[in-house]
Motif scaffolding. Sequence first.
Motif, PDB file in Angstrom:
ATOM      1  N   ALA A  29       0.825  -1.209   0.000  1.00 24.69           N
ATOM      2  CA  ALA A  29       0.000   0.000   0.000  1.00 24.69           C
ATOM      3  C   ALA A  29       0.857   1.256   0.000  1.00 24.69           C
ATOM      4  O   ALA A  29       0.617   2.195  -0.768  1.00 24.69           O
ATOM      5  CB  ALA A  29      -0.934  -0.005   1.208  1.00 24.69           C
ATOM      6  N   VAL A  30       1.868   1.265   0.847  1.00 26.00           N
ATOM      7  CA  VAL A  30       2.768   2.427   0.915  1.00 26.00           C
ATOM      8  C   VAL A  30       3.467   2.637  -0.420  1.00 26.00           C
ATOM      9  O   VAL A  30       3.488   3.752  -0.950  1.00 26.00           O
ATOM     10  CB  VAL A  30       3.791   2.257   2.063  1.00 26.00           C
ATOM     11  N   GLU A  31       4.026   1.597  -0.984  1.00 21.25           N
ATOM     12  CA  GLU A  31       4.748   1.733  -2.254  1.00 21.25           C
ATOM     13  C   GLU A  31       3.836   2.188  -3.383  1.00 21.25           C
ATOM     14  O   GLU A  31       4.242   2.967  -4.237  1.00 21.25           O
ATOM     15  CB  GLU A  31       5.455   0.427  -2.599  1.00 21.25           C
ATOM     16  N   GLU A  32       2.586   1.732  -3.376  1.00 19.97           N
ATOM     17  CA  GLU A  32       1.641   2.148  -4.423  1.00 19.97           C
ATOM     18  C   GLU A  32       1.367   3.645  -4.358  1.00 19.97           C
ATOM     19  O   GLU A  32       1.290   4.317  -5.374  1.00 19.97           O
ATOM     20  CB  GLU A  32       0.341   1.366  -4.294  1.00 19.97           C
ATOM     21  N   VAL A  33       1.246   4.185  -3.165  1.00 19.78           N
ATOM     22  CA  VAL A  33       0.933   5.605  -3.015  1.00 19.78           C
ATOM     23  C   VAL A  33       2.176   6.477  -3.165  1.00 19.78           C
ATOM     24  O   VAL A  33       2.138   7.528  -3.798  1.00 19.78           O
ATOM     25  CB  VAL A  33       0.253   5.877  -1.648  1.00 19.78           C
ATOM     26  N   VAL A  34       3.283   6.040  -2.624  1.00 19.87           N
ATOM     27  CA  VAL A  34       4.495   6.869  -2.576  1.00 19.87           C
ATOM     28  C   VAL A  34       5.177   6.999  -3.937  1.00 19.87           C
ATOM     29  O   VAL A  34       5.750   8.040  -4.257  1.00 19.87           O
ATOM     30  CB  VAL A  34       5.473   6.323  -1.510  1.00 19.87           C
ATOM     31  N   GLY A  35       5.132   5.968  -4.744  1.00 22.01           N
ATOM     32  CA  GLY A  35       5.773   6.039  -6.055  1.00 22.01           C
ATOM     33  C   GLY A  35       7.273   6.186  -5.951  1.00 22.01           C
ATOM     34  O   GLY A  35       7.925   5.442  -5.232  1.00 22.01           O
ATOM     35  N   GLN A  36       7.823   7.195  -6.602  1.00 22.82           N
ATOM     36  CA  GLN A  36       9.278   7.362  -6.673  1.00 22.82           C
ATOM     37  C   GLN A  36       9.860   8.224  -5.559  1.00 22.82           C
ATOM     38  O   GLN A  36      11.064   8.428  -5.508  1.00 22.82           O
ATOM     39  CB  GLN A  36       9.665   7.951  -8.024  1.00 22.82           C
ATOM     40  N   TYR A  37       9.018   8.741  -4.680  1.00 26.36           N
ATOM     41  CA  TYR A  37       9.547   9.532  -3.568  1.00 26.36           C
ATOM     42  C   TYR A  37      10.378   8.635  -2.649  1.00 26.36           C
ATOM     43  O   TYR A  37      10.134   7.441  -2.538  1.00 26.36           O
ATOM     44  CB  TYR A  37       8.415  10.154  -2.743  1.00 26.36           C
ATOM     45  N   ARG A  38      11.355   9.232  -1.989  1.00 19.75           N
ATOM     46  CA  ARG A  38      12.157   8.499  -1.004  1.00 19.75           C
ATOM     47  C   ARG A  38      11.474   8.614   0.346  1.00 19.75           C
ATOM     48  O   ARG A  38      11.164   9.710   0.793  1.00 19.75           O
ATOM     49  CB  ARG A  38      13.567   9.076  -0.933  1.00 19.75           C
ATOM     50  N   ILE A  39      11.255   7.499   0.992  1.00 19.32           N
ATOM     51  CA  ILE A  39      10.560   7.495   2.272  1.00 19.32           C
ATOM     52  C   ILE A  39      11.550   7.788   3.401  1.00 19.32           C
ATOM     53  O   ILE A  39      12.558   7.103   3.542  1.00 19.32           O
ATOM     54  CB  ILE A  39       9.873   6.136   2.512  1.00 19.32           C
ATOM     55  N   ALA A  40      11.233   8.801   4.193  1.00 18.85           N
ATOM     56  CA  ALA A  40      12.063   9.152   5.340  1.00 18.85           C
ATOM     57  C   ALA A  40      11.633   8.363   6.573  1.00 18.85           C
ATOM     58  O   ALA A  40      12.465   7.924   7.363  1.00 18.85           O
ATOM     59  CB  ALA A  40      11.961  10.649   5.627  1.00 18.85           C
ATOM     60  N   CYS A  41      10.317   8.189   6.736  1.00 20.70           N
ATOM     61  CA  CYS A  41       9.805   7.471   7.905  1.00 20.70           C
ATOM     62  C   CYS A  41       8.367   7.041   7.672  1.00 20.70           C
ATOM     63  O   CYS A  41       7.688   7.550   6.788  1.00 20.70           O
ATOM     64  CB  CYS A  41       9.902   8.337   9.156  1.00 20.70           C
ATOM     65  N   LEU A  42       7.963   6.113   8.487  1.00 13.66           N
ATOM     66  CA  LEU A  42       6.583   5.637   8.535  1.00 13.66           C
ATOM     67  C   LEU A  42       6.036   6.126   9.879  1.00 13.66           C
ATOM     68  O   LEU A  42       6.744   6.059  10.894  1.00 13.66           O
ATOM     69  CB  LEU A  42       6.598   4.112   8.485  1.00 13.66           C
ATOM     70  N   ALA A  43       4.801   6.642   9.900  1.00 16.13           N
ATOM     71  CA  ALA A  43       4.233   7.180  11.133  1.00 16.13           C
ATOM     72  C   ALA A  43       2.790   6.735  11.289  1.00 16.13           C
ATOM     73  O   ALA A  43       2.056   6.609  10.308  1.00 16.13           O
ATOM     74  CB  ALA A  43       4.314   8.703  11.123  1.00 16.13           C
ATOM     75  N   THR A  44       2.389   6.523  12.535  1.00 18.86           N
ATOM     76  CA  THR A  44       1.035   6.062  12.817  1.00 18.86           C
ATOM     77  C   THR A  44       0.698   6.299  14.281  1.00 18.86           C
ATOM     78  O   THR A  44       1.490   6.879  15.034  1.00 18.86           O
ATOM     79  CB  THR A  44       0.872   4.569  12.425  1.00 18.86           C
ATOM     80  N   LEU A  45      -0.436   5.811  14.684  1.00 18.20           N
ATOM     81  CA  LEU A  45      -0.861   5.839  16.076  1.00 18.20           C
ATOM     82  C   LEU A  45       0.116   5.013  16.915  1.00 18.20           C
ATOM     83  O   LEU A  45       0.553   3.943  16.474  1.00 18.20           O
ATOM     84  CB  LEU A  45      -2.277   5.251  16.163  1.00 18.20           C
ATOM     85  N   ASP A  46       0.438   5.475  18.108  1.00 20.41           N
ATOM     86  CA  ASP A  46       1.438   4.789  18.929  1.00 20.41           C
ATOM     87  C   ASP A  46       1.103   3.321  19.186  1.00 20.41           C
ATOM     88  O   ASP A  46       1.989   2.462  19.179  1.00 20.41           O
ATOM     89  CB  ASP A  46       1.701   5.532  20.239  1.00 20.41           C
ATOM     90  N   THR A  47      -0.167   3.012  19.382  1.00 21.34           N
ATOM     91  CA  THR A  47      -0.539   1.614  19.638  1.00 21.34           C
ATOM     92  C   THR A  47      -0.324   0.738  18.398  1.00 21.34           C
ATOM     93  O   THR A  47       0.019  -0.440  18.526  1.00 21.34           O
ATOM     94  CB  THR A  47      -1.994   1.489  20.117  1.00 21.34           C
ATOM     95  N   ARG A  48      -0.505   1.310  17.222  1.00 17.48           N
ATOM     96  CA  ARG A  48      -0.240   0.550  15.983  1.00 17.48           C
ATOM     97  C   ARG A  48       1.269   0.406  15.761  1.00 17.48           C
ATOM     98  O   ARG A  48       1.732  -0.615  15.276  1.00 17.48           O
ATOM     99  CB  ARG A  48      -0.872   1.216  14.762  1.00 17.48           C
ATOM    100  N   ALA A  49       2.028   1.428  16.112  1.00 19.03           N
ATOM    101  CA  ALA A  49       3.483   1.376  15.932  1.00 19.03           C
ATOM    102  C   ALA A  49       4.110   0.280  16.780  1.00 19.03           C
ATOM    103  O   ALA A  49       5.214  -0.194  16.478  1.00 19.03           O
ATOM    104  CB  ALA A  49       4.101   2.733  16.268  1.00 19.03           C
ATOM    105  N   ALA A  50       3.422  -0.136  17.817  1.00 16.14           N
ATOM    106  CA  ALA A  50       3.936  -1.203  18.685  1.00 16.14           C
ATOM    107  C   ALA A  50       3.654  -2.599  18.125  1.00 16.14           C
ATOM    108  O   ALA A  50       4.210  -3.581  18.618  1.00 16.14           O
ATOM    109  CB  ALA A  50       3.322  -1.077  20.077  1.00 16.14           C
ATOM    110  N   GLU A  51       2.815  -2.683  17.095  1.00 14.00           N
ATOM    111  CA  GLU A  51       2.455  -3.986  16.536  1.00 14.00           C
ATOM    112  C   GLU A  51       3.600  -4.567  15.713  1.00 14.00           C
ATOM    113  O   GLU A  51       4.237  -3.852  14.923  1.00 14.00           O
ATOM    114  CB  GLU A  51       1.199  -3.864  15.683  1.00 14.00           C
ATOM    115  N   PRO A  52       3.870  -5.872  15.862  1.00 11.63           N
ATOM    116  CA  PRO A  52       4.979  -6.511  15.142  1.00 11.63           C
ATOM    117  C   PRO A  52       4.916  -6.356  13.625  1.00 11.63           C
ATOM    118  O   PRO A  52       5.946  -6.138  12.987  1.00 11.63           O
ATOM    119  CB  PRO A  52       4.869  -7.987  15.533  1.00 11.63           C
TER     120      PRO A  52
END
Length: 127
Positions: A29-52
């Motif tokens: 999903a991320v790659e489909e939306v981001v295209g050729q941009y360089r990704i610096a970081c992924l960000a989300t809700l703290d509880t989701r960021a803790a998920e494996p």
Amino acid sequence: MTDSRASLDRVAVGIGLRPGTTADRIVRAVEEVVGQYRIACLATLDTRAAEPEVRAAAAILGVALLGFTAEELSAVEVAHSSPRTESAVGTPSVAESAALLAGNGESVCGRTIVDGIVVAVAYADPI
């Protein structure tokens, strides 16, 4: 999402998703939306960021993972908000708010849904 700045700019990618979403789905999903941009970081809700699986997706993409509290996300003005999301996780926006907080506040791509995953993109400050 491509333009002449794509090869030069780094972006912060905000994601909103249901618990248990697989790393492979997140990455696609991320790659489909981001295209050729360089990704610096992924960000989300703290509880989701803790998920494996979310941590695994960040590792596959080779980027840092940032988690924000519902209170931090709620403080950000966004183009799209969802009463359903607010009821579920305590903030009306996850992906857009997370992207704007992790980036420099300038949106590249607002809320886009791919395979049930909400992705939003903001410019990140240059290295």
